[in-house]
Design an enzyme around this catalytic site. Structure first.
Site, PDB file in Angstrom:
ATOM      1  N   GLY A 102       2.045   1.921  10.771  1.00 15.26           N
ATOM      2  CA  GLY A 102       2.967   3.061  10.680  1.00 15.26           C
ATOM      3  C   GLY A 102       3.656   3.408  11.985  1.00 15.26           C
ATOM      4  N   GLU A 119      -7.115   4.332   7.708  1.00 17.37           N
ATOM      5  CA  GLU A 119      -6.924   5.772   7.469  1.00 17.37           C
ATOM      6  C   GLU A 119      -8.168   6.371   6.818  1.00 17.37           C
ATOM      7  OE1 GLU A 119      -3.091   5.487   5.515  1.00 17.37           O
ATOM      8  OE2 GLU A 119      -2.230   4.835   7.423  1.00 17.37           O
ATOM      9  N   SER A 127       3.109  -2.425  10.327  1.00 17.72           N
ATOM     10  CA  SER A 127       4.552  -2.423  10.585  1.00 17.72           C
ATOM     11  C   SER A 127       5.231  -3.751  10.239  1.00 17.72           C
ATOM     12  CB  SER A 127       4.841  -2.034  12.038  1.00 17.72           C
ATOM     13  OG  SER A 127       4.417  -0.708  12.278  1.00 17.72           O
ATOM     14  N   ASN A 142       0.871  -1.175   0.000  1.00 18.15           N
ATOM     15  CA  ASN A 142       0.000   0.000   0.000  1.00 18.15           C
ATOM     16  C   ASN A 142       0.911   1.228   0.000  1.00 18.15           C
ATOM     17  OD1 ASN A 142      -1.816   2.050   0.476  1.00 18.15           O
ATOM     18  ND2 ASN A 142      -2.162   1.516   2.641  1.00 18.15           N
ATOM     19  N   HIS A 146      -9.623   0.792   4.622  1.00 19.01           N
ATOM     20  CA  HIS A 146      -8.354   1.003   5.315  1.00 19.01           C
ATOM     21  C   HIS A 146      -8.617   1.930   6.512  1.00 19.01           C
ATOM     22  CE1 HIS A 146      -4.304   2.329   6.236  1.00 19.01           C
ATOM     23  NE2 HIS A 146      -3.882   1.266   5.594  1.00 19.01           N
ATOM     24  N   LYS A 168       0.113   4.182  -0.089  1.00 14.50           N
ATOM     25  CA  LYS A 168      -0.527   5.358   0.505  1.00 14.50           C
ATOM     26  C   LYS A 168      -0.329   6.549  -0.446  1.00 14.50           C
ATOM     27  CE  LYS A 168       0.424   3.469   5.018  1.00 14.50           C
ATOM     28  NZ  LYS A 168      -0.035   3.535   6.377  1.00 14.50           N
ATOM     29  N   GLU A 174      -5.639  -5.406  10.266  1.00 17.82           N
ATOM     30  CA  GLU A 174      -4.646  -4.361  10.499  1.00 17.82           C
ATOM     31  C   GLU A 174      -4.976  -3.636  11.802  1.00 17.82           C
ATOM     32  OE1 GLU A 174      -2.553  -2.990   6.728  1.00 17.82           O
ATOM     33  OE2 GLU A 174      -4.403  -1.856   6.830  1.00 17.82           O
TER      34      GLU A 174
HETATM   35  C1  PEP Z   1      -0.891  -0.010   5.809  1.00 16.36           C
HETATM   36  O1  PEP Z   1      -0.833   1.115   5.335  1.00 16.36           O
HETATM   37  O2  PEP Z   1      -1.834  -0.726   5.519  1.00 16.36           O
HETATM   38  C2  PEP Z   1       0.178  -0.460   6.701  1.00 16.36           C
HETATM   39  C3  PEP Z   1       0.083  -1.645   7.220  1.00 16.36           C
HETATM   40  O3  PEP Z   1       1.220   0.416   6.925  1.00 16.36           O
HETATM   41  P1  PEP Z   1       2.642   0.072   7.613  1.00 16.36           P
HETATM   42  O4  PEP Z   1       3.130  -1.212   7.007  1.00 16.36           O
HETATM   43  O5  PEP Z   1       3.501   1.236   7.272  1.00 16.36           O
HETATM   44  O6  PEP Z   1       2.385  -0.067   9.086  1.00 16.36           O
END
Ligand code: PEP
Length: 248
Positions: free
Chosen positions: A176, A101, A212, A12, A99, A14, A170
């Site tokens: 993040g 976010e 992460s 992703n 997601h 982003k 997630e």
């Molecule tokens: C994500 O954006 O779905 C995500 C898991 O980000 P990160 O791997 O940076 O934690």
């Protein structure tokens, strides 16, 4: 679990990218993904403007591409929205829906997420349905209840729709932050998601872990029986790191 689910690792991006840097990243990933085929399928979800670039560059490669959001509507007066058939026009195979976010910053609720998943399916695109609890919900012991609530409208779409979906657990507190869930923590939640899917004949759907994921923690997470792959944010922008996750 009956038959093995092929590992799926999706990046992703982003809101990151630039034509020139994307080109180098996609080139490296397309080359690297060739040696993975069979063992792991690799995909990238890019910002909308770069779908054309992904399509042009990845056509015929082992690396698939998709988007990070989709409208629940088919078309019409929805300024700023992008409809699923438009994503299909650019060969998108995946689209993230729900997601955290988008849930947090754009007020998307689980009913809307389910409508987006259905819109993607109608256009022949696989929705990657993202679910997960916040730190507050986690600390209060509400993870299972949150997951159940988030899944409910998606499960209500029925077995036929579920049979074509991918799920991503997630935990919001892991996205993040550099603080991934432990393999045992993630496995426990994945197992409950699997149970809920099983009630709708969808136990065989891939359930990815996101939050992460890095090259050095991927093997532990991906070795768990109900973790079928990863949704990777930050680390998917680094070709070598992302490929190491896929190969972990
Ligand atoms: C994500 O954006 O779905 C995500 C898991 O980000 P990160 O791997 O940076 O934690």
């Amino acid at each position: 679990m009956g038959q093995a689910i092929t590992r799926l690792v999706i990046g992703n991006w982003k809101m990151h990218g630039k034509l020139a840097t994307n080109q180098a990243l996609l080139e490296a990933l397309a080359a690297g993904s060739m040696s993975l085929s069979g063992q792991c399928h690799l995909g990238v979800c890019v910002p909308f403007p770069y779908l054309a670039q992904a399509q042009a560059q990845l056509q015929g490669s082992a690396l698939s591409w998709g988007a990070q959001d989709v409208s629940a509507h088919l078309g019409g007066a929805y300024t700023g929205e992008v409809a699923a058939p438009m994503l299909a026009d650019f060969g998108a195979q995946w689209v993230l829906v729900g997601h955290s976010e988008r849930r947090a910053m754009h007020g998307e609720d689980s009913a809307l997420v389910a409508s987006k998943a259905q819109a993607a399916l109608n256009a022949g695109i696989t929705p990657v349905v993202c679910i997960g609890e916040t730190l507050e919900q986690h600390d209060a012991g509400h993870t299972d209840a949150v997951i159940a609530d988030q899944l409910a409208p998606v499960l209500a779409l029925g077995p036929q729709a579920l049979a074509k979906m991918v799920f991503a657990y997630e935990p919001v507190w892991a996205i993040g932050t550099g603080q991934s869930a432990t393999p045992d923590q993630a496995q426990a939640v994945h197992a409950t998601i699997r149970e809920r899917l099983a009630a709708f004949d969808a136990a065989d759907r891939p359930i990815l872990y996101g939050g992460s994921v890095k090259a050095d923690n991927a093997a532990g997470l991906l070795s768990m029986p109900d973790i079928n792959g990863a949704l990777v944010g930050g680390a998917s922008l680094l070709a070598e790191e992302f490929l190491r996750i896929a190969a972990a």
